[in-house]
Design an enzyme around this catalytic site. Sequence first.
Site, PDB file in Angstrom:
ATOM      1  N   ASP A  73      63.984 -22.956  27.350  1.00  0.00           N
ATOM      2  CA  ASP A  73      63.963 -21.710  28.119  1.00  0.00           C
ATOM      3  C   ASP A  73      62.552 -21.300  28.523  1.00  0.00           C
ATOM      4  O   ASP A  73      61.570 -21.889  28.079  1.00  0.00           O
ATOM      5  CB  ASP A  73      64.652 -20.582  27.324  1.00  0.00           C
ATOM      6  CG  ASP A  73      64.222 -20.535  25.855  1.00  0.00           C
ATOM      7  OD1 ASP A  73      63.200 -21.163  25.499  1.00  0.00           O
ATOM      8  OD2 ASP A  73      64.900 -19.867  25.065  1.00  0.00           O
ATOM      9  N   HIS A 144      71.608 -15.896  19.060  1.00  0.00           N
ATOM     10  CA  HIS A 144      71.406 -16.582  20.339  1.00  0.00           C
ATOM     11  C   HIS A 144      70.803 -17.977  20.153  1.00  0.00           C
ATOM     12  O   HIS A 144      70.102 -18.249  19.193  1.00  0.00           O
ATOM     13  CB  HIS A 144      70.622 -15.728  21.349  1.00  0.00           C
ATOM     14  CG  HIS A 144      69.163 -15.546  21.121  1.00  0.00           C
ATOM     15  ND1 HIS A 144      68.500 -14.389  21.483  1.00  0.00           N
ATOM     16  CD2 HIS A 144      68.215 -16.355  20.601  1.00  0.00           C
ATOM     17  CE1 HIS A 144      67.219 -14.516  21.199  1.00  0.00           C
ATOM     18  NE2 HIS A 144      67.020 -15.697  20.656  1.00  0.00           N
TER      19      HIS A 144
HETATM   20  C1  GLP Z   1      63.314 -16.766  21.182  1.00  0.00           C
HETATM   21  C2  GLP Z   1      63.669 -18.109  21.819  1.00  0.00           C
HETATM   22  C3  GLP Z   1      64.695 -18.848  20.995  1.00  0.00           C
HETATM   23  C4  GLP Z   1      64.280 -18.875  19.540  1.00  0.00           C
HETATM   24  C5  GLP Z   1      64.237 -17.472  19.019  1.00  0.00           C
HETATM   25  C6  GLP Z   1      63.884 -17.382  17.542  1.00  0.00           C
HETATM   26  O1  GLP Z   1      64.126 -15.716  21.584  1.00  0.00           O
HETATM   27  N1  GLP Z   1      64.134 -17.980  23.131  1.00  0.00           N
HETATM   28  O2  GLP Z   1      64.837 -20.157  21.518  1.00  0.00           O
HETATM   29  O3  GLP Z   1      65.179 -19.647  18.794  1.00  0.00           O
HETATM   30  O4  GLP Z   1      63.274 -16.761  19.776  1.00  0.00           O
HETATM   31  O5  GLP Z   1      62.504 -17.305  17.360  1.00  0.00           O
HETATM   32  P1  GLP Z   1      61.772 -17.440  15.986  1.00  0.00           P
HETATM   33  O6  GLP Z   1      61.807 -18.880  15.621  1.00  0.00           O
HETATM   34  O7  GLP Z   1      60.376 -16.962  16.248  1.00  0.00           O
HETATM   35  O8  GLP Z   1      62.493 -16.589  15.019  1.00  0.00           O
END
Ligand code: GLP
Length: 248
Positions: A73, A144
């Site tokens: 993304d 998500h």
């Molecule tokens: C963002 C990304 C996701 C990711 C999520 C979790 O929203 N778009 O792909 O999995 O954050 O992030 P973190 O690993 O910092 O908790």
Amino acid sequence: MKVLILKNADEVASLVASELIERIQSFKPTDQKPFLVLGLPTGSTPIPVYKLLVQAYQNKEISFKNVVTFNMDEYKGLAAEHNQSYHYFMQENLFGLIDIPRNQIHILDGMAKDTSAECKAYEEKIASFGGIDIQLAGIGENGHLAFNEPGTSFQSLTHEQKLTENTIEVNSRFFEKKEDVPTSALTIGLKTVFEAKKVIVLATGEKKAEAVYKSVRMPVTENCPASILQEHENSVFVCDEGAGKKLK
Ligand code: GLP
């Protein structure tokens, strides 16, 4: 779907990095299949995995010459040079530190004028390489996957996604102020993720416990995007004790 609960984030990173290193080492390019295709996430969770991949490259254990990547993304409206863009993140944490040829890296263009053309071309590009072999993913606190927010169709392909208030709030920790967080993003779809031959979800820390529980133990529902992986025949959640807390 398999679920692994390891002691801590270091163990999660080293198990996942070892699998990737092994797959990269054992990959033998042929005319029909010249590249191993990796789907890659951003976020804080995969950073330790990227560190281990960089280390393996520096120790000459692996090369990325036969690897093609597709990022999951990108924020809409952030240029590649913006320090919170996922282009920038990937350059800093992985691509700038390994030997992958630039034209083998794919990241959605958050500045694309025609978003639907950009998304369509991304799907076609993935298909042109024969699909994603290994999709690595993190998980949002609301379940998500990439930026597929709760309620996104399981049939979704790469698309523009409006971000939820929760995601904007959670991700605001990386921006100066909440108002700076883009309100939408371009993301691969849930069908795109589901079509990967293997999906590895990394989840670390207690903040992910609820999302992991809902994805793994509760009924499959579009209200929890990652629950789609219960139906994937080669998916695995690799959690630390914090993220796996509610599964015990
Ligand atoms: C963002 C990304 C996701 C990711 C999520 C979790 O929203 N778009 O792909 O999995 O954050 O992030 P973190 O690993 O910092 O908790």
